[in-house]
Scaffold this motif. Structure first.
Motif, short mmCIF file in Angstrom:
data_model
loop_
_atom_site.label_atom_id
_atom_site.label_comp_id
_atom_site.label_asym_id
_atom_site.label_seq_id
_atom_site.Cartn_x
_atom_site.Cartn_y
_atom_site.Cartn_z
N GLN A 134 0.83 -1.21 0.00
CA GLN A 134 0.00 0.00 0.00
C GLN A 134 0.86 1.25 0.00
N GLN A 135 2.00 1.22 0.70
CA GLN A 135 2.89 2.37 0.76
C GLN A 135 3.77 2.48 -0.49
N ASP A 136 4.05 1.34 -1.13
CA ASP A 136 4.96 1.33 -2.28
C ASP A 136 4.26 1.56 -3.62
N ILE A 137 2.96 1.38 -3.67
CA ILE A 137 2.26 1.47 -4.95
C ILE A 137 2.33 2.87 -5.55
N ILE A 138 2.59 3.88 -4.72
CA ILE A 138 2.70 5.24 -5.25
C ILE A 138 3.89 5.38 -6.19
N PHE A 139 4.84 4.45 -6.10
CA PHE A 139 6.02 4.47 -6.98
C PHE A 139 5.80 3.62 -8.22
N GLY A 140 4.59 3.08 -8.38
CA GLY A 140 4.28 2.28 -9.56
C GLY A 140 4.11 0.81 -9.21
N ARG A 141 3.30 0.13 -10.01
CA ARG A 141 3.00 -1.29 -9.75
C ARG A 141 4.25 -2.15 -9.86
N ASN A 142 5.10 -1.85 -10.85
CA ASN A 142 6.31 -2.65 -11.04
C ASN A 142 7.19 -2.59 -9.79
N PHE A 143 7.38 -1.37 -9.26
CA PHE A 143 8.19 -1.21 -8.06
C PHE A 143 7.57 -1.95 -6.88
N ALA A 144 6.26 -1.78 -6.70
CA ALA A 144 5.58 -2.41 -5.56
C ALA A 144 5.64 -3.93 -5.64
N ASP A 145 5.47 -4.48 -6.84
CA ASP A 145 5.53 -5.94 -7.01
C ASP A 145 6.93 -6.47 -6.69
N GLN A 146 7.96 -5.76 -7.18
CA GLN A 146 9.33 -6.18 -6.90
C GLN A 146 9.65 -6.06 -5.41
N LYS A 147 9.09 -5.04 -4.77
CA LYS A 147 9.34 -4.84 -3.34
C LYS A 147 8.73 -5.98 -2.51
N VAL A 148 7.60 -6.52 -2.95
CA VAL A 148 7.01 -7.67 -2.26
C VAL A 148 8.01 -8.82 -2.24
N GLU A 149 8.61 -9.09 -3.38
CA GLU A 149 9.57 -10.20 -3.46
C GLU A 149 10.80 -9.91 -2.60
N LEU A 150 11.24 -8.65 -2.57
CA LEU A 150 12.36 -8.29 -1.71
C LEU A 150 12.00 -8.50 -0.24
N ASN A 151 10.80 -8.08 0.15
CA ASN A 151 10.38 -8.25 1.54
C ASN A 151 10.29 -9.72 1.93
N LYS A 152 9.90 -10.57 0.99
CA LYS A 152 9.86 -12.01 1.27
C LYS A 152 11.26 -12.56 1.49
N ARG A 153 12.23 -12.07 0.70
CA ARG A 153 13.61 -12.52 0.90
C ARG A 153 14.16 -12.01 2.23
N ILE A 154 13.82 -10.76 2.57
CA ILE A 154 14.26 -10.21 3.85
C ILE A 154 13.69 -11.04 5.00
N PHE A 155 12.45 -11.48 4.87
CA PHE A 155 11.80 -12.29 5.91
C PHE A 155 12.61 -13.55 6.21
#
Length: 250
Positions: A134-155
């Motif tokens: 929700q916070q990342d979508i303002i930077f575009g869907r591509n960025f937000a989708d990639q950030k999800v995968e990054l957050n999963k790796r960080i987890f």
């Protein structure tokens, strides 16, 4: 210990290095400017900057990236000759500020039963990812989708602790805490706009201070943004600055 920008964790890899700079590249998230850039070890001459620009632009274009970004040596102003060139070429120029605090120096935070801070586990990971999206979508869907995968790796990374703050049961804030032997770095601290000014950011930080009471807590703030004023009020010590410049090319 002496804290410098070298203590700050970078989600990236050094893909090339020479006497003048390190080239950071992060194929896991090509749209993240903070992970894909050149950092100069010493200030370049103008012709060296232009050559680095040509190299980085060509490299990024091959990978479908549209930005060029440089970081400069810490605690030094950009020479006037370089500033003139960057302005002529329509680069944005900004700076980061480094802060640190010993946990016992953090101000007392009154307990608020409406705010609960949780360590992210399998049970609440979906809520954490949804809030971040929700916070990342303002930077575009591509960025937000990639950030999800990054957050999963960080987890999955045992050296990084993810925290989720709830306000009356609703996900409202989050942070990553990067853990080393001597430091706990606050990274990506964010509170949803709907829950601003309710003490959630302070509550998250207090949780970090209590959990890592034996470490120095560090963070980097945008030198041109308002949160840095909050850190000063909270007794963080200012340790230095670092200039950067970037340009997005369509």
């Amino acid at each position: 210990m002496q804290i410098t920008f070298d203590n700050i964790f970078i989600h990236s890899h050094i893909t090339a290095e020479n006497d003048l700079y390190n080239h950071y590249h992060f194929p896991e998230m090509l749209s993240r400017y903070d992970s894909n850039y050149i950092e100069f070890k010493t200030f370049p001459k103008l012709e060296d900057l232009k050559e680095a620009e040509r190299y980085l632009r060509e490299f990024h274009r091959k990978h479908g990236q549209k930005h060029v970004k440089f970081k400069f040596p810490a605690n030094e102003k950009i020479p006037a000759e370089l500033v003139k060139f960057l302005n002529q070429e329509n680069y944005d120029i900004g700076f980061l500020e480094l802060y640190a605090i010993e946990p016992h120096q953090f101000p007392d935070v009154k307990d608020n039963p409406d705010i609960k801070v949780q360590i992210v586990t399998e049970k609440n990971l979906r809520d954490f990812l949804a809030l971040q999206y929700q916070q990342d979508i303002i930077f575009g869907r591509n960025f937000a989708d990639q950030k999800v995968e990054l957050n999963k790796r960080i987890f999955e990374d045992p050296a990084i602790l993810q925290l989720l703050a709830l306000y009356k049961g609703t996900p409202a804030g989050a942070v990553d805490v990067i853990i080393t032997k001597n430091t706990a770095e606050i990274d990506n601290l964010g509170v949803d706009e709907a829950f601003q000014k309710k003490g959630i950011g302070s509550g998250i930080q207090k949780f970090v201070m209590d959990t890592f009471h034996d470490k120095t807590v560090i963070l980097v703030a945008d030198g041109q943004d308002t949160p840095k004023e909050m850190y000063k009020r909270q007794n963080y010590q200012y340790l230095g600055y670092q200039y950067y410049t970037q340009k997005v090319e369509e």
